[in-house]
Design an enzyme around this catalytic site. Structure first.
Site, mmCIF file in Angstrom:
data_model
loop_
_atom_site.group_PDB
_atom_site.id
_atom_site.type_symbol
_atom_site.label_atom_id
_atom_site.label_comp_id
_atom_site.label_asym_id
_atom_site.label_seq_id
_atom_site.Cartn_x
_atom_site.Cartn_y
_atom_site.Cartn_z
ATOM 1 C CB THR A 120 -7.365 -4.738 1.790
ATOM 2 O OG1 THR A 120 -6.551 -4.389 2.915
ATOM 3 C CG2 THR A 120 -7.114 -3.776 0.649
ATOM 4 C CG ASP A 176 -2.033 0.991 1.107
ATOM 5 O OD1 ASP A 176 -2.443 1.293 -0.031
ATOM 6 O OD2 ASP A 176 -2.503 1.476 2.147
ATOM 7 N NE ARG A 195 -7.970 6.394 9.273
ATOM 8 C CZ ARG A 195 -7.224 6.278 8.184
ATOM 9 N NH1 ARG A 195 -5.939 5.938 8.268
ATOM 10 N NH2 ARG A 195 -7.750 6.474 6.990
ATOM 11 C CG ASP A 244 -5.695 0.302 3.329
ATOM 12 O OD1 ASP A 244 -5.618 -0.892 3.643
ATOM 13 O OD2 ASP A 244 -4.926 1.184 3.758
ATOM 14 C CE1 TYR A 276 1.536 7.139 13.984
ATOM 15 C CE2 TYR A 276 2.642 7.040 11.865
ATOM 16 C CZ TYR A 276 2.158 7.774 12.926
ATOM 17 O OH TYR A 276 2.296 9.125 12.914
ATOM 18 N NE ARG A 302 3.204 14.210 10.532
ATOM 19 C CZ ARG A 302 2.621 13.206 9.859
ATOM 20 N NH1 ARG A 302 2.334 12.078 10.478
ATOM 21 N NH2 ARG A 302 2.335 13.338 8.591
ATOM 22 C CD GLU A 336 -5.249 2.955 -0.579
ATOM 23 O OE1 GLU A 336 -4.435 2.354 -1.304
ATOM 24 O OE2 GLU A 336 -5.114 3.047 0.657
ATOM 25 C CB THR A 361 -6.108 7.906 1.133
ATOM 26 O OG1 THR A 361 -5.938 6.819 2.025
ATOM 27 C CG2 THR A 361 -7.527 8.447 1.246
ATOM 28 C CE1 TYR A 369 -0.213 8.988 4.292
ATOM 29 C CE2 TYR A 369 2.021 9.838 4.151
ATOM 30 C CZ TYR A 369 0.768 9.864 4.720
ATOM 31 O OH TYR A 369 0.499 10.764 5.730
ATOM 32 C CD GLU A 420 -6.145 4.875 4.293
ATOM 33 O OE1 GLU A 420 -5.426 4.141 3.583
ATOM 34 O OE2 GLU A 420 -5.689 5.622 5.185
ATOM 35 C CD GLN A 451 -3.224 3.993 10.374
ATOM 36 O OE1 GLN A 451 -4.435 3.883 10.184
ATOM 37 N NE2 GLN A 451 -2.443 4.643 9.541
ATOM 38 C CD GLU A 453 -7.955 12.647 3.895
ATOM 39 O OE1 GLU A 453 -8.110 11.440 3.588
ATOM 40 O OE2 GLU A 453 -7.477 13.497 3.134
ATOM 41 C CE LYS A 513 -3.595 2.101 7.029
ATOM 42 N NZ LYS A 513 -4.378 2.921 6.097
ATOM 43 C CG HIS A 559 -4.522 10.691 2.542
ATOM 44 N ND1 HIS A 559 -5.572 10.552 3.422
ATOM 45 C CD2 HIS A 559 -3.599 9.759 2.922
ATOM 46 C CE1 HIS A 559 -5.308 9.576 4.281
ATOM 47 N NE2 HIS A 559 -4.117 9.085 4.003
#
Lengths: 417, 417
Positions: free
Chosen positions: B255, B125, B235, B231, B242, B141, B199, B348, B127, B197, B238, B362, B251, B132
């Site tokens: 899927t 997968d 959250r 996907d 992570y 962050r 994708e 995503t 990114y 997600e 994760q 999001e 994850k 996204h």
């Protein structure tokens, strides 16, 4: 436990990796024989395809051993694994009535080529060595503090099954993106910080259902056996790529495993406790029996043309903080289906002193303190032509249950484009 | 390009996902027919096993289509893929001399059950959606700054192939470790922040050799086709797991992919450029032709018992910053061997406004700003019973090349232990 004597006399030596107590499973071929299942005994291999053909071994009505993988045997489950081991022990024991029938089915290991012993379904690598995690913290982040989740989760990431190769397969120095700390932008080229990781690999023999959690007891039952595992690592590629989604191409150019699957049953006498918990684990990770094994491990390095290989580290599998059963439980507890042939890397095994560190990153402290080989050469990371060998054995009374060498030689990078 | 007319009249509608211009590949079964390869055309499926049996299609001497996967066709390579498509176009075109022979081999799609169209070898997968990545930065962050490597590397991580399921498969809410920001220690239980997600998935049809880099031209040739991919993401699991090694169990519980592989050839008229580069890419990632496709995408949500599904996001595949060929090149350039059946998730797909965001994280800004469905309900994350559907289509002149729905309904967590 003491040595079980075999009529295969080389199996009775205290120095062999493969006494009757071991009976590990591999895949071999010779000039005359296509790749097929075999069992190591002393200096010999029992040809399982022929043993089945001759009726010495009969697990079910289907032929299981005239194929270049053990996955079909794994799928039959733990009761069959036990029956097979019991039958093989019977055939190869001193005084066995099967000796005359079995002796012609032995091949000298020296004449055989060894292949991957199983089809690797998926490969997961963990990070369960505490000393290693603390060392990496000190080297990369300036202090040995563990990540906040480390004492709670057996941290792992999915690796690449297509990069798993059998001992002896050359490893090509990978190309990739690298960025020096003071550079404005990355460059593309061969890794300059090529490393090893000393690990054990647990081979999942029985799957779990998609959507269904498992307990640690179930996880332990699902494990078929163990191999040595070298998770070759390109530290410079890894360092630039791994935030925020983890290691990717820094770990995808080769993962070597030893050619023999040492069964969980052979290792049973060597079970040992995980180290004391610094924080209480969540109940789903609690184990009802000791989850690690007392297995001595060694790393050897031989530069091209060197007269001999130098031992550069010695440690023990029991240094790990999490067992393979705990890792497998965590892997499956959210509903991730596991399959026969899944391979779980333990994470780098390092003990408390530098003599026990399981990677060059730690042994040379990121290249800042190169170490000296017995032949006088020094090393920070791997040079082209270097051959790395992992060895491992559990030690009984007058015998050892060994894994056979896990070796690989570094080839120069490919010219590209 | 305009609609290619077919004697299968439902294929000539401007609304069908499956005109003659498309011809996507799937695996189906009926009460009478075991799972086998089929090709979607309008409301029908051409039974490829029977088409081969009847001599209408003959790719090589081996039977290829009476199996529940397309991997064997993939392995034959791009020239064969083209020949097959040309032959199918001939058979199904208006006025085809093959109509009489082919008509009895059509099955109503409404009567068929659809299965995974190929054996997923390994799943990776990426990114690669810039919006996204910026949104996740802002949410997690505190600012939209991209990771330092993001504009240089198509960031990816290895996922779990065993968790890839076909559209329609229920998704069980996963159990796992979760830690609230203000808690001292993690707890174990069902995810409370379950997400999707949006994708695209690229299906690798032709492999690359272990140890050998590839170019973007080679990578593009290796791609067999595309699917929609959801996907599913937990959250909270994760978020706690992570660091430092990336997403793992957050994850690994499912899927979903759409049931039809839309071939690269069918998408060829819709090729479009990647967005302008903010930083120059390293030469190994340069492309010689447009690497993305103009494919409209939509996300729909239907709570259990709701009268209708609500559209919650619409965007386009061309929003991605990196193409699948660039991702595949990066994946293999260090020597990682790729195999037929490898699946690459795009990452995503989110466009510049909230109406184009491809995840609930999001759309609800991490649950802090729940959104309202057309039926009046609000959502932050997924509730048990919610059904999520992804749709996608490239739009030609009077026709569309569609993917079929990619759907899944959330089941309550398993009671454990």
């Amino acid at each position: 436990m003491t040595l079980l004597p075999s009529w295969v006399t080389s199996a009775n030596s205290a120095d062999t990796d493969f006494p009757l107590n071991n009976l590990p499973y591999g895949v071999f071929s010779t000039d005359d024989l296509s790749p097929r299942c075999g069992v190591a005994i002393g200096d010999m291999i029992l040809d399982m395809a022929r043993a089945e053909e001759e009726g010495l071994v009969n697990l079910n009505d289907e032929a299981l051993f005239d194929v270049p993988f053990w996955n079909e045997v794994m799928e039959l489950g733990p009761d069959t694994w036990s029956s097979l081991r019991a039958r093989l022990t019977e055939i190869l024991a001193e005084g066995s009535p099967d000796q005359a029938a079995a002796a012609p089915l032995l091949i000298a290991r020296a004449d055989a080529e060894l292949h991957l012993p199983f089809l690797v379904s998926e490969y997961t690598d963990f990070y369960a060595g505490r000393q290693h995690a603390e060392n990496m913290g000190s080297i990369l982040r300036g202090g040995p503090e563990l990540p906040a989740n480390w004492l709670h989760i057996p941290i792992g990431y999915n690796g690449r099954a297509s990069s798993v190769v059998v001992s002896g397969t050359p490893i090509t120095r990978p190309l990739g993106q690298i960025k020096a700390p003071d550079a404005d932008a990355p460059s593309f080229g061969p890794s300059k910080r090529l490393d090893i990781e000393l690990e054990m690999g647990a081979v999942v023999g029985m799957g779990s259902e998609f959507g269904q959690p498992i307990t640690t007891e179930q996880a332990d039952e699902m494990i078929f056996g163990y191999v040595l595992l070298n998770d070759w690592s390109a530290r410079d590629i890894q360092g630039w790529e791994y935030q925020p989604l983890g290691p990717f191409q820094g770990k995808a150019f080769g993962t070597s495993i030893s050619p023999w699957i040492v069964t969980k049953e052979a290792l049973e006498p060597f079970r040992t406790e995980v180290p004391e918990r610094s924080k209480e684990l969540l109940p789903y990770l609690a184990e009802t029996k000791p989850g690690l094994y007392d297995i001595d491990l060694e790393v050897l390095m031989r530069p091209e043309g060197a007269a001999k290989a130098s031992s550069i580290a010695k440690t023990n599998y029991s240094r790990m903080y999490y067992s393979a059963a705990q890792q497998l439980t965590h892997h499956a507890v959210g509903g991730c289906g596991m399959n026969p042939g899944d391979l779980l890397g333990s994470g780098t095994i390092s003990g408390p002193t530098r003599a026990e560190y399981g990677s060059l990153m730690e042994l040379s402290w990121a290249g800042r303190e190169p170490f000296t080989l017995e032949t006088g050469e020094t090393r920070g990371f791997l040079e082209d032509g270097d051959t790395m060998t992992l060895r491992g054995a559990a030690r009984g009374d007058g015998y050892r249950v060994g894994f056979g060498d896990c070796t690989g030689q570094i080839q120069p990078a490919v010219k590209f484009p």
